[in-house]
Design a protein around this motif. Structure first.
Motif, PDB file in Angstrom:
ATOM      1  N   SER A  61       0.804  -1.290  -0.043  1.00 57.05           N
ATOM      2  CA  SER A  61       0.066   0.187  -0.061  1.00 57.05           C
ATOM      3  C   SER A  61       0.994   1.384   0.150  1.00 57.05           C
ATOM      4  O   SER A  61       2.220   1.070   0.167  1.00 57.05           O
ATOM      5  N   SER A  62       0.443   2.524  -0.104  1.00 56.52           N
ATOM      6  CA  SER A  62       0.901   3.635  -0.239  1.00 56.52           C
ATOM      7  C   SER A  62       1.641   3.981   1.165  1.00 56.52           C
ATOM      8  O   SER A  62       2.543   4.854   1.402  1.00 56.52           O
ATOM      9  N   GLN A  63       1.153   3.216   2.257  1.00 53.60           N
ATOM     10  CA  GLN A  63       1.633   3.254   3.570  1.00 53.60           C
ATOM     11  C   GLN A  63       2.956   2.512   3.809  1.00 53.60           C
ATOM     12  O   GLN A  63       3.485   2.423   4.847  1.00 53.60           O
ATOM     13  N   GLY A  64       3.292   1.626   2.844  1.00 52.04           N
ATOM     14  CA  GLY A  64       4.406   0.815   2.756  1.00 52.04           C
ATOM     15  C   GLY A  64       4.053  -0.509   3.388  1.00 52.04           C
ATOM     16  O   GLY A  64       4.890  -1.128   3.965  1.00 52.04           O
ATOM     17  N   VAL A  65       2.825  -0.780   3.503  1.00 53.14           N
ATOM     18  CA  VAL A  65       2.280  -2.104   4.191  1.00 53.14           C
ATOM     19  C   VAL A  65       2.014  -3.228   3.223  1.00 53.14           C
ATOM     20  O   VAL A  65       1.349  -3.157   2.315  1.00 53.14           O
ATOM     21  N   MET A  66       2.893  -4.224   3.314  1.00 60.33           N
ATOM     22  CA  MET A  66       2.595  -5.312   2.302  1.00 60.33           C
ATOM     23  C   MET A  66       1.277  -6.365   2.885  1.00 60.33           C
ATOM     24  O   MET A  66       1.179  -6.573   4.071  1.00 60.33           O
TER      25      MET A  66
ATOM     26  N   LEU B 137       1.851  -8.613   5.952  1.00 61.08           N
ATOM     27  CA  LEU B 137       3.301  -9.125   6.110  1.00 61.08           C
ATOM     28  C   LEU B 137       4.408  -8.117   6.381  1.00 61.08           C
ATOM     29  O   LEU B 137       4.421  -7.022   5.659  1.00 61.08           O
ATOM     30  N   ASN B 138       5.000  -8.290   7.456  1.00 61.73           N
ATOM     31  CA  ASN B 138       6.057  -7.287   7.938  1.00 61.73           C
ATOM     32  C   ASN B 138       7.591  -7.823   7.092  1.00 61.73           C
ATOM     33  O   ASN B 138       7.710  -8.952   6.805  1.00 61.73           O
ATOM     34  N   PRO B 139       8.375  -6.762   7.056  1.00 61.79           N
ATOM     35  CA  PRO B 139       9.775  -7.103   6.313  1.00 61.79           C
ATOM     36  C   PRO B 139      10.380  -8.167   7.005  1.00 61.79           C
ATOM     37  O   PRO B 139      11.415  -8.686   6.256  1.00 61.79           O
TER      38      PRO B 139
END
Length: 361
Positions: free
Chosen positions: A66-71, A84-86
């Motif tokens: 997402s645009s918030q950087g959330v997978m 899903l976290n990095p």
């Protein structure tokens, strides 16, 4: 819950033309412990593998950011949206979409919407289709799909949703079983426009290109739609069918394909804005096209050669690198916010696993 991971180092091969030497690689299942390395004289990829918190015996659908950087990715059989976290840890959320008490939910490949959230289509019990938005808190909003004349709309396939060059959600549709068109929706779920495409086959995948054009793949053709709704189509080379498509750094639309002449082979190709098509055969046998084609942070195009245990990485000159991921079977592969590639693998024995591919950028 912390996920138990596996680390692998995967060798690759390079094909700068059409012919290449096969590199055999045998991996004993007995070696599948919490850590192992497969070494070779060629360069290698570092890979980390994570099982999902809840066991999954059905295919999951592609990792999107997402645009918030959330997978996030979808587990339709469990009616779950997974964050899903990095570091590979995951949080599972219930879909809570319309028809929560029914027996089956079929969800398709998600896409990023104009609001920066992840959107996907769902089919409930094979009867009703919905447009769904995943919010930053993991909840899901559902919208009924309607036509311009306020009838129930039917997407042809559950993965034909894409953000258009005009900031609208474009969805490939079917009416009366054999009439195909593409509809535009806003983030409130309202239909804004419907564009008919020529008779024949439905659109499979879409991608926004340059100069305001929306491109799509269908049957043995690749088409584009102008900002004014004018449809232009280009014939593929004989016996080739395109599937996943992507806008690359060279300004061309690249696509995966199946060459069905003689022994079916997997291929990749590109089409210029003017409609000139160039094909790059992989010489890998198979008739299962790649579901996703994604531009990586390395400027190369990544896709899985489904059924071969390999991933192809394509440079803009058409040269192809091959990474052997056996015994993993990668279904989709996408760019993450951490400058790495993230894939979902599936097998009947181990179910769904998340695979992080370290690019070292």
């Amino acid at each position: 819950m912390m996920s138990r991971s596996m680390h692998l180092t995967i060798p690759y091969k390079v094909n700068c033309g059409i012919r290449f030497d096969k590199l055999s690689l045998a991996v004993s299942l007995a070696l599948l412990t919490s850590f192992f390395v497969i070494s070779a004289k060629t360069s290698a990829l570092n890979v980390e593998e994570f099982p999902t918190p809840t066991a999954n015996t059905s295919i999951a659908y592609s990792v999107n950011t997402s645009s918030q950087g959330v997978m996030r990715f979808l587990k339709p059989a469990q009616k779950q949206v997974v964050k899903l976290n990095p570091d590979g840890t995951m949080v599972e959320y219930p879909m809570n979409i319309v028809g929560d008490n029914i027996s089956a939910v079929q969800a398709g490949l998600p896409s990023i919407g104009p609001d920066g959230n992840i959107w996907f289509l769902s089919l409930e019990d094979g009867a009703h289709s919905y447009l769904n938005r995943i919010n930053p808190d993991g909840s899901v909003n559902t919208f009924n799909l309607k036509t311009l004349d306020n009838q129930e709309a039917t997407p042809y396939l559950s993965h034909t949703i894409e953000l258009g060059p005009d900031g609208k959600l474009w969805i490939a549709m079917v009416r009366n079983f054999d009439e195909y068109y593409i509809a535009k929706y806003n983030t409130s779920g309202a239909v804004l426009d419907e564009i008919d495409i020529p008779a024949g086959q439905p659109a499979y995948n879409m991608k926004a290109g340059l100069s305001g054009y929306m491109w799509y793949a269908r049957g043995d053709k690749i088409g584009k739609i102008s900002s004014g709704g004018i449809v232009t189509e280009y014939d593929m080379p004989a016996n080739n069918q395109p599937f996943a498509i992507e806008l690359a750094q060279d300004g061309n639309i690249w696509f995966t394909a199946v060459d069905s002449s003689q022994t079916p082979k997997l291929a990749v190709g590109k089409i210029t804005p003017e409609g000139t098509i160039t094909m790059y055969p992989t010489e890998e046998p198979g008739n299962q096209p790649a579901w996703t084609l994604d531009l990586g942070p390395d400027g190369k195009l990544w896709f899985s050669l489904i059924g071969t245990g390999k991933v192809a990485v394509v440079s803009m000159d058409g040269s192809i690198f091959y990474h052997n991921f056996s015994p993993l079977v990668l279904i989709t592969i996408n760019k993450g916010p951490d400058n790495n590639m993230w894939a979902l693998s599936y097998s009947a024995q181990s179910g769904v696993k998340v695979v992080k591919i370290f690019l070292g950028l």
